[in-house]
Design an enzyme around this catalytic site. Structure first.
Site, PDB file in Angstrom:
ATOM      1  N   ASP A  91       0.894  -1.136  -0.098  1.00 20.54           N
ATOM      2  CA  ASP A  91      -0.027  -0.046  -0.007  1.00 20.54           C
ATOM      3  C   ASP A  91       0.863   1.163   0.030  1.00 20.54           C
ATOM      4  O   ASP A  91       1.495   1.602   1.176  1.00 20.54           O
ATOM      5  CB  ASP A  91      -0.893  -0.052   1.299  1.00 20.54           C
ATOM      6  N   HIS A  92       1.167   1.929  -1.093  1.00 20.19           N
ATOM      7  CA  HIS A  92       2.325   2.942  -1.240  1.00 20.19           C
ATOM      8  C   HIS A  92       2.112   3.982  -0.149  1.00 20.19           C
ATOM      9  O   HIS A  92       2.855   4.791  -0.011  1.00 20.19           O
ATOM     10  CB  HIS A  92       2.324   3.462  -2.629  1.00 20.19           C
ATOM     11  N   HIS A 101      -5.610   2.722   1.423  1.00 21.22           N
ATOM     12  CA  HIS A 101      -5.069   4.074   1.733  1.00 21.22           C
ATOM     13  C   HIS A 101      -5.678   4.672   3.029  1.00 21.22           C
ATOM     14  O   HIS A 101      -5.098   4.864   3.934  1.00 21.22           O
ATOM     15  CB  HIS A 101      -4.992   4.939   0.871  1.00 21.22           C
TER      16      HIS A 101
HETATM   17  C1  BG6 Z   1      -3.949   4.982  -6.042  1.00 10.93           C
HETATM   18  C2  BG6 Z   1      -5.230   5.342  -6.712  1.00 10.93           C
HETATM   19  O1  BG6 Z   1      -3.864   3.899  -5.306  1.00 10.93           O
HETATM   20  O2  BG6 Z   1      -3.577   6.210  -5.390  1.00 10.93           O
HETATM   21  C3  BG6 Z   1      -5.415   6.248  -7.530  1.00 10.93           C
HETATM   22  O3  BG6 Z   1      -5.519   4.104  -7.545  1.00 10.93           O
HETATM   23  C4  BG6 Z   1      -4.872   7.618  -6.512  1.00 10.93           C
HETATM   24  O4  BG6 Z   1      -6.773   6.626  -8.031  1.00 10.93           O
HETATM   25  C5  BG6 Z   1      -3.462   7.501  -6.026  1.00 10.93           C
HETATM   26  O5  BG6 Z   1      -4.901   8.649  -7.645  1.00 10.93           O
HETATM   27  C6  BG6 Z   1      -3.242   8.537  -4.896  1.00 10.93           C
HETATM   28  O6  BG6 Z   1      -1.956   8.094  -4.477  1.00 10.93           O
HETATM   29  P1  BG6 Z   1      -1.226   9.531  -4.074  1.00 10.93           P
HETATM   30  O7  BG6 Z   1      -0.067   9.144  -3.430  1.00 10.93           O
HETATM   31  O8  BG6 Z   1      -1.048  10.564  -5.233  1.00 10.93           O
HETATM   32  O9  BG6 Z   1      -2.034  10.184  -2.997  1.00 10.93           O
END
Ligand code: BG6
Length: 497
Positions: free
Chosen positions: A179-180, A242
């Protein structure tokens, strides 16, 4: 979680990327690998094997890498591109075909990390084939690990099924479900803020906190991701993963140790304590909406339904807001309001803790008519830091109180090298640290909470889907979710420069 600054290069290893010519590899994995190289955190005996369906050969892949690394970077100029090209190999093939994996086996010797950067429909078959080809057998002198991207499942049954399938082939310790958000320094900082500062803990719970707001607002719309997004929607895309990471880190009990099992167990307990939605409470406590045409950052934006690969009658939500209650001693009675959406007025991810008000008694007979709220705001992105809002006396003869902010900005306090957030995650996987990855039960706990909402929505094909103008801060229905509790959302405005 490794401290990549002081950390050492991991042992020699081969990184095999399935989906090597795709968007994720290009935009995030390659820049992250280059930053790891910049920081001396890739082993000299490093090999990159790319796999995808197009037949482009080693040379074609190296050319692709050169172009991608020149176009997308988070830091380094053109340094190190050749370092990667010298270590890069390519295989084309179908993931259903055992021959593809026999070819992989010829490239892999010793430690190997398999990165599944493919559409989720391929996860299960790739893992099965890796197993059949003997590629995930570990030994005294070699580890074999698999990184699985999100989305992990489409709902609770599919996530459970996927976990079951991959656990037939792999040990839990070999699986790194990404989960990045956990790669973001500001997200990791939630734990440090809470558990490294003695003044926080006594205030952290229902005695002192009125409510918590979590906002993940994006200015981007669906862009070219219509096909994926229309079958996904804002809830699946952002909430069980997230947003629930943020909820867990804010709400969990202090883990006994800073290690993967202790931390993931505490997170699982929080999600387990979230009050289950019934069909009735899902209707009352969840708002979904879809963006209509509007203007974002001065530029016109077409309605979601007019985006490429989105059906004109789509009922997919691009915005969702929820009220969650956590049924445990620390949080009983403290609502967690969360919202996320595309094409909103500003890009902003933050967590706002609203503290309970001080008694007004002292000021009753003064010109003060109300006390400013005490808010602690943990700013995740794009302006990273922490702020605390409190009341001060306005310097004038009369008694008046104003709200001011005590602010910490990461950018002012530290030299932050550009990063994608994937650096820590890839590095941690190479050194075998699963602290920032999701265990099977964490994933399932997230889906278990949202499944009743998905069920209610699936059954309802006729009610009017609320809308909001692109560039606004969301639908009025979301405002009503808070105003009926006598509260309101914080405004979604760009950070002041
Ligand atoms: C991804 C989603 O996991 O996270 C995207 O699939 C979203 O739709 C993105 O835009 C948001 O990531 P960050 O790091 O830009 O907040």
């Amino acid at each position: 979680m490794a401290d990549t600054k002081e950390a050492e290069a991991p042992p020699p290893c081969t990184l095999v990327i399935f989906g090597a010519t795709g968007d994720l590899t290009k935009r995030l994995l390659l820049p992250a690998l280059r930053n790891l190289r910049r920081d001396g955190l890739l082993p000299d005996q490093f090999k990159l094997v790319g796999i995808a369906s197009r037949d482009i050969g080693d040379d074609g892949f190296r050319e692709h890498l050169r172009k991608a690394m020149t176009e997308f970077k988070a830091g380094n100029g053109d340094a190190d591109i050749d370092w990667f090209l010298q270590r890069a190999h390519y295989l084309s093939g179908k993931f259903e075909d055992p021959k593809t994996f026999a070819a992989v086996a010829k490239h892999v010797d010793g430690n190997a990390l398999f990165y599944l950067a493919t559409p989720p429909s391929e996860f299960s078959i790739i893992v099965k084939q890796l197993g059949k080809a003997g590629l995930v057998e570990e030994g005294q002198d070699r580890w074999r690990r698999v990184i699985i991207e999100k989305p992990f499942g489409h709902d609770l049954p599919s996530a459970v099924a996927l976990n079951k399938e991959i656990l037939q082939v792999l040990q839990e310790s070999q699986i790194f479900r990404i989960d990045h958000y956990l790669g973001k320094q500001t997200v990791q900082n939630i734990m440090v803020f809470r558990f490294a500062n003695g003044f926080v803990e006594p205030l952290w719970g229902r005695d002192h906190i009125d409510h918590v707001q979590i906002t993940v607002a994006e200015t981007v719309g669906v862009e070219t991701r219509g096909r994926f997004y229309d079958s996904t929607g804002a809830l699946r895309d952002m909430v069980p993963n997230h947003i629930f990471q943020l909820v867990s880190l804010i709400a969990m009990e202090p883990p006994a140790r800073f290690d993967a099992e202790a931390l993931r167990s505490e997170k699982a307990k929080v999600l387990d304590a979230v009050q289950r939605f019934t069909p009735y409470s899902a209707r009352g406590n969840v708002v979904r909406a879809q963006y209509a045409a509007g203007t974002v950052g001065g530029k016109p934006v077409a309605a979601y339904r007019d985006s490429p690969n989105v059906p004109k009658d789509s009922r997919t939500e691009t915005y969702v807001a929820l009220k969650l209650m956590i049924d445990n001693w620390r949080w009983a009675g403290v609502p967690f309001y969360v919202r996320t959406g595309k094409s909103l007025s500003a890009r902003k991810t933050d967590i706002n803790i609203r503290f309970k008000q001080a008694p007004f008694t002292l000021f009753r007979d003064t010109p003060v008519d109300r006390l400013p709220p005490n808010d602690l705001t943990i700013r995740i992105q794009p302006d990273e830091g922490v702020s605390l809002r409190f009341g001060v006396k306005v310097p004038e003869p009369q008694m008046r109180i104003d709200g001011v902010d005590l602010t910490f900005n990461y950018a002012d306090a530290f030299k932050m090298l550009p990063s994608t957030g994937y650096e820590t995650l890839i590095y941690d996987c190479m050194v075998g640290d699963a602290t920032l990855f999701q265990r099977a039960d964490n994933i399932e706990a997230g889906w278990r909470i949202v499944q009743p909402i998905l069920d209610v929505w699936a059954a309802d094909r006729t009610s009017i889907l609320p809308g909001y103008a692109a560039g606004s801060s969301g639908p009025s229905e979301a405002d009503a979710l808070l105003s009926r509790d006598g509260r309101s959302w914080r405004r979604i405005v760009p950070a002041e420069k």
